[in-house]
Design a protein around this motif. Structure first.
Motif, PDB file in Angstrom:
ATOM      1  N   SER A   9       0.825  -1.202   0.000  1.00 28.82           N
ATOM      2  CA  SER A   9       0.000   0.000   0.000  1.00 28.82           C
ATOM      3  C   SER A   9       0.865   1.259   0.000  1.00 28.82           C
ATOM      4  O   SER A   9       0.348   2.371   0.055  1.00 28.82           O
ATOM      5  CB  SER A   9      -0.943   0.008   1.210  1.00 28.82           C
ATOM      6  N   ALA A  10       2.188   1.073  -0.054  1.00 27.08           N
ATOM      7  CA  ALA A  10       3.152   2.153  -0.264  1.00 27.08           C
ATOM      8  C   ALA A  10       3.883   1.866  -1.573  1.00 27.08           C
ATOM      9  O   ALA A  10       3.948   0.711  -2.012  1.00 27.08           O
ATOM     10  CB  ALA A  10       4.144   2.240   0.898  1.00 27.08           C
ATOM     11  N   ASN A  13      10.661   3.154  -2.064  1.00 29.81           N
ATOM     12  CA  ASN A  13      11.513   4.336  -2.244  1.00 29.81           C
ATOM     13  C   ASN A  13      12.488   4.222  -3.412  1.00 29.81           C
ATOM     14  O   ASN A  13      13.468   4.969  -3.481  1.00 29.81           O
ATOM     15  CB  ASN A  13      12.266   4.652  -0.953  1.00 29.81           C
ATOM     16  N   GLY A  43      -0.214   3.335  -3.268  1.00 34.27           N
ATOM     17  CA  GLY A  43       0.958   2.480  -3.316  1.00 34.27           C
ATOM     18  C   GLY A  43       1.045   1.645  -4.579  1.00 34.27           C
ATOM     19  O   GLY A  43       0.501   2.013  -5.632  1.00 34.27           O
ATOM     20  N   GLU A  71      -7.199   2.860   2.626  1.00 29.82           N
ATOM     21  CA  GLU A  71      -6.465   2.523   1.413  1.00 29.82           C
ATOM     22  C   GLU A  71      -7.122   3.151   0.187  1.00 29.82           C
ATOM     23  O   GLU A  71      -6.686   2.938  -0.932  1.00 29.82           O
ATOM     24  CB  GLU A  71      -6.379   0.998   1.250  1.00 29.82           C
TER      25      GLU A  71
END
Length: 198
Positions: A9-10, A13, A43, A71
Motif C-alpha cells: 500500500s506504499a 523508495n 501504493g 487505502e
C-alpha cells in the motif's frame, strides 16, 4: 485466466518498484489476463490497477470496509467487492485467482503471501505461487526458504514451490510447467481403500 496480485500500500523508495509493477500489470492486461488485487488506489496496489486499466484490462478489487477509506478504494475498477473482514478479503482473493504473485510490499503483503503458500503446502489448493523479484527484493526471503529446506524444515518440493519471476513471460512459463508439491499431510487410507488396491 486471473492472477491474484499481492502488493504494498506504499510505493517503496526506488523507482524500479513502481516501474516494474506497472509493466507487469500492463503485460498481463495486454495478454487478456484479468487481475485480482486488494482494491486500493494507493501504493503499488494503485499502480497495478491504474496500469492494467489504462491498457484495457479487467481488474477486480477486494477490500474490507475498515480499509476502504484508509487505502482509498479504487473508484474505476471493473468490479469491486467490499467485504467485512481481512479474512474474507484473503479468502475471496484466493478463490478468484488461478495463480498468485506477490510484488514488493510490507507486513500485509508478507502475511498474504505466507498464508496462501502455507495453504499450498498443506494441499488446500494447487495453484502456482510466485514473487516478482524487483531489484532482488525477495532474494533474502528465498535464501531463508532454501535454508529451511537445507535444515529439514521443508521438503525440496516445498522450498522450490515459491518461485521468483522477473516479468509476465516468466509467470506464464511457470503456470505452463507448474507441478505443485505433494500435500504435507495426507489422510491415512481407509481399510476399504487399502483392500481396493490389493
Amino acid at each position: 485466466m486471473r492472477v491474484t496480485i499481492y502488493a504494498g500500500s506504499a510505493p517503496g523508495n526506488r523507482p524500479a518498484f513502481v516501474q516494474e509493477a506497472a509493466a507487469f500489470a500492463r503485460g498481463l492486461a495486454e495478454r487478456g489476463i484479468e487481475i485480482v488485487y486488494g482494491g486500493g488506489s494507493v501504493g503499488l496496489m494503485g499502480v497495478v490497477a491504474d496500469a492494467a486499466l489504462a491498457a484495457g484490462g479487467r481488474v477486480t478489487g477486494v477490500i474490507p470496509t475498515s480499509l476502504a477509506a484508509a487505502e482509498v478504494a479504487h473508484p474505476s475498477l471493473t468490479e469491486l467487492h467490499i467485504v467485512d473482514t481481512m479474512q474474507e478479503r484473503k479468502s475471496l482473493m484466493g478463490a478468484l485467482g488461478d495463480c498468485y504473485v506477490a510484488l514488493p510490499g510490507g507486513v500485509g503483503t508478507l502475511e498474504e503471501l505466507f498464508e496462501v503458500w502455507a495453504e499450498l503446502i498443506l494441499g488446500h489448493h494447487r495453484k502456482p505461487l510466485a514473487v516478482l523479484n524487483t531489484d532482488n527484493y525477495w532474494s533474502r526471503l528465498l535464501s531463508l526458504v532454501a535454508k529451511a529446506g537445507h535444515y529439514g524444515f521443508m521438503s525440496p518440493e516445498e522450498s522450490d514451490s515459491l518461485v521468483a519471476v522477473s516479468d509476465v513471460d516468466g509467470l506464464l512459463a511457470l503456470t505452463q510447467h507448474w507441478v505443485p508439491p505433494a500435500p504435507r499431510w495426507r489422510a491415512e487410507p481407509s481399510v476399504d481403500e487399502l483392500a481396493a488396491h490389493g
